[in-house]
Design a protein around this motif. Structure first.
Motif, PDB file in Angstrom:
ATOM      1  N   UNK A  93       1.116  -1.047   0.091  1.00 37.07           N
ATOM      2  CA  UNK A  93       0.096  -0.161  -0.226  1.00 37.07           C
ATOM      3  C   UNK A  93       0.757   1.507  -0.077  1.00 37.07           C
ATOM      4  N   UNK A  94       1.240   1.398   0.932  1.00 37.59           N
ATOM      5  CA  UNK A  94       2.546   2.521   0.736  1.00 37.59           C
ATOM      6  C   UNK A  94       3.666   2.466  -0.202  1.00 37.59           C
ATOM      7  N   UNK A  95       4.221   1.172  -1.291  1.00 39.38           N
ATOM      8  CA  UNK A  95       4.535   1.524  -2.248  1.00 39.38           C
ATOM      9  C   UNK A  95       3.934   2.780  -3.362  1.00 39.38           C
ATOM     10  N   UNK A  96       2.358   2.047  -3.436  1.00 42.73           N
ATOM     11  CA  UNK A  96       1.883   2.231  -4.700  1.00 42.73           C
ATOM     12  C   UNK A  96       1.534   4.014  -4.481  1.00 42.73           C
ATOM     13  N   UNK A  97       0.931   4.000  -3.090  1.00 44.19           N
ATOM     14  CA  UNK A  97       0.833   5.547  -2.955  1.00 44.19           C
ATOM     15  C   UNK A  97       1.957   6.378  -2.704  1.00 44.19           C
ATOM     16  N   UNK A  98       2.816   5.589  -2.534  1.00 47.14           N
ATOM     17  CA  UNK A  98       4.243   6.440  -2.218  1.00 47.14           C
ATOM     18  C   UNK A  98       4.645   7.069  -4.752  1.00 47.14           C
ATOM     19  N   UNK A  99       4.551   5.863  -5.602  1.00 46.35           N
ATOM     20  CA  UNK A  99       4.363   5.460  -6.793  1.00 46.35           C
ATOM     21  C   UNK A  99       2.980   6.633  -7.852  1.00 46.35           C
ATOM     22  N   UNK A 100       2.160   7.245  -7.185  1.00 42.59           N
ATOM     23  CA  UNK A 100       1.403   8.089  -7.310  1.00 42.59           C
ATOM     24  C   UNK A 100      -0.148   6.886  -7.150  1.00 42.59           C
ATOM     25  N   UNK A 101      -0.250   5.671  -7.365  1.00 38.99           N
ATOM     26  CA  UNK A 101      -1.188   5.324  -7.628  1.00 38.99           C
ATOM     27  C   UNK A 101      -2.299   5.342  -6.857  1.00 38.99           C
ATOM     28  N   UNK A 102      -4.062   5.502  -7.513  1.00 37.44           N
ATOM     29  CA  UNK A 102      -4.762   6.000  -6.297  1.00 37.44           C
ATOM     30  C   UNK A 102      -4.859   4.197  -6.037  1.00 37.44           C
ATOM     31  N   UNK A 103      -4.962   4.442  -4.620  1.00 36.99           N
ATOM     32  CA  UNK A 103      -5.031   3.299  -3.607  1.00 36.99           C
ATOM     33  C   UNK A 103      -5.669   3.405  -2.973  1.00 36.99           C
ATOM     34  N   UNK A 104      -6.921   2.447  -2.515  1.00 37.22           N
ATOM     35  CA  UNK A 104      -7.742   1.770  -1.759  1.00 37.22           C
ATOM     36  C   UNK A 104      -7.667   0.583  -0.272  1.00 37.22           C
ATOM     37  N   UNK A 105      -7.754   0.738   0.525  1.00 35.15           N
ATOM     38  CA  UNK A 105      -7.277  -0.415   1.528  1.00 35.15           C
ATOM     39  C   UNK A 105      -8.887  -0.805   2.191  1.00 35.15           C
ATOM     40  N   UNK A 106      -8.789  -2.416   1.522  1.00 33.25           N
ATOM     41  CA  UNK A 106     -10.444  -2.687   1.679  1.00 33.25           C
ATOM     42  C   UNK A 106     -10.363  -4.169   2.956  1.00 33.25           C
ATOM     43  N   UNK A 107     -11.144  -3.915   4.188  1.00 37.64           N
ATOM     44  CA  UNK A 107     -10.637  -4.347   5.574  1.00 37.64           C
ATOM     45  C   UNK A 107     -11.592  -4.930   5.415  1.00 37.64           C
TER      46      UNK A 107
END
Length: 369
Positions: free
Chosen positions: A230-244
């Motif tokens: 999740x952190x790497x995707x955010x850092x790469x500028x990718x729109x990211x969603x966390x599903x619990x």
């Protein structure tokens, strides 16, 4: 009363989510004759008390469908088309709602689903051909809606990457749902697609306890690796969603707040939760799993599940199947809302760009530039 399901094999099945093939009654699967040395070995282990843990090997078979896209008109999900590079999933998540799809092919939704896998080596070509059709009109294409596009065999087959390359070349928007940090292997493609507003990625985090994860989803990435992804995707500028998800009462719901807090600290600004669903053969398989791993808690878990599903193990109806009801469901919603607010998160609908779509030229061949 919690219904104990007797396991077919006396020893615990090592490294797998399902503890047996299950006992489906649809499509004539329960009348299939079983043979083979491995079945004989299982029988032997069942007779010998104290035998070694059962270990099953994964087999992979290539299949060659004529089409690659699946379309749906469900009012409960936010996409109308999807693509699956694989059939079956080695992650072995015991709660996986896709397990019953294996029964359509006279294979068990239990151990077969996670050990007898199928690849689609022609998937990228079929997708290019579909995009090249004059009547095709783009809408976000969902990956990971049935089986995980980044399950372990993707490391060798790379079919998911090939599909993403086709989508990037055609400027076709994509959404990805996964439980694997292997999604970061394609971060070069994802970052470029993000720049063009063509991608959104959802990473599902079920628990923060690696031991529990090893029982629930034995071959999925460990919780810490998913958070790192999740952190790497955010850092790469990718729109990211966390599903619990899924929220399993009295098993995983205790981790809801901390998962949201940790994801928020990584810069993730979108989150959601999905309640446990137990369609068709998943219900008896999950009950069996409870009897093996949490026999003292089985009654409580299933009582809460039924309380949010109108007194049944599962609610299959449109509009209500994704929206549990009752006091327990209200409690989960309130807990999630408070935790998400504190973490500065919300459930975001990522707006992807369909206007850039360009059909593949030359009968579907990739562009050189």
């Amino acid at each position: 009363m919690f219904r104990h399901v007797e396991r077919r094999f006396a020893p615990e099945v090592s490294g797998r989510g399902a503890q047996s093939d299950g006992a489906p009654t649809r499509f004539g699967l329960n009348t299939r004759e079983e043979d083979g040395d491995w079945r004989d070995y299982m029988e032997q282990l069942a007779r010998e008390a104290g035998g070694p843990p059962v270990k099953l090997r994964t087999t992979v078979t290539a299949e060659h469908p004529k089409t690659i896209l699946s379309f749906n008109t469900s009012p409960d999900i936010g996409f109308d088309r999807s693509v699956n590079a694989y059939r079956g999933c080695e992650h072995g998540c015991i709660y996986c709602f896709a397990r019953p799809t294996h029964a359509y092919h006279d294979l068990s939704p239990g151990l077969d689903f996670e050990t007898r896998l199928f690849t689609k080596p022609d998937a990228a070509r079929l997708l290019r051909d579909t995009f090249a059709k004059p009547r095709y009109r783009p809408q976000p294409l969902a990956m990971g809606t049935n089986t995980d596009p980044y399950q372990p065999i993707e490391r060798n087959y790379r079919i998911t990457r090939e599909l993403l390359e086709v989508c990037l070349d055609a400027r076709h928007p994509v959404t990805i749902t996964t439980k694997s940090d292997r999604v970061c292997d394609d971060i070069d493609l994802l970052a470029e697609m993000a720049r063009l507003r063509l991608i959104a990625v959802c990473v599902s985090v079920t628990t923060l306890d690696p031991a529990l994860s090893g029982k629930l989803e034995p071959r999925a990435a460990a919780p810490a690796k998913r958070l790192a992804a999740l952190g790497k995707l955010v850092d790469a500028g990718v729109p990211t969603h966390c599903s619990v998800s899924p929220i399993i009462p009295a098993i995983t719901d205790q981790f809801m707040e901390e998962i949201i807090t940790r994801a928020g600290a990584l810069g993730v600004r979108s989150a959601g939760w999905i309640p446990l669903r137990l369609p068709h053969e998943v219900a008896p398989l999950f009950r069996e799993w409870l009897s093996v791993h949490f026999p003292e808690r089985g009654d409580k878990v299933m009582s809460i599940v039924q309380s949010i599903r109108g007194g049944r193990d599962n609610d299959p109806a449109f509009f209500s199947r994704m929206k549990p009801s009752g006091v327990w469901a209200d409690l989960f919603r309130a807990r999630f809302r408070i935790a998400a607010s504190r973490a500065g998160m919300r459930k975001e609908r990522f707006e992807l760009d369909c206007t850039q779509f360009r059909p593949p030229p030359n009968g579907g061949q990739l562009r050189l530039l």
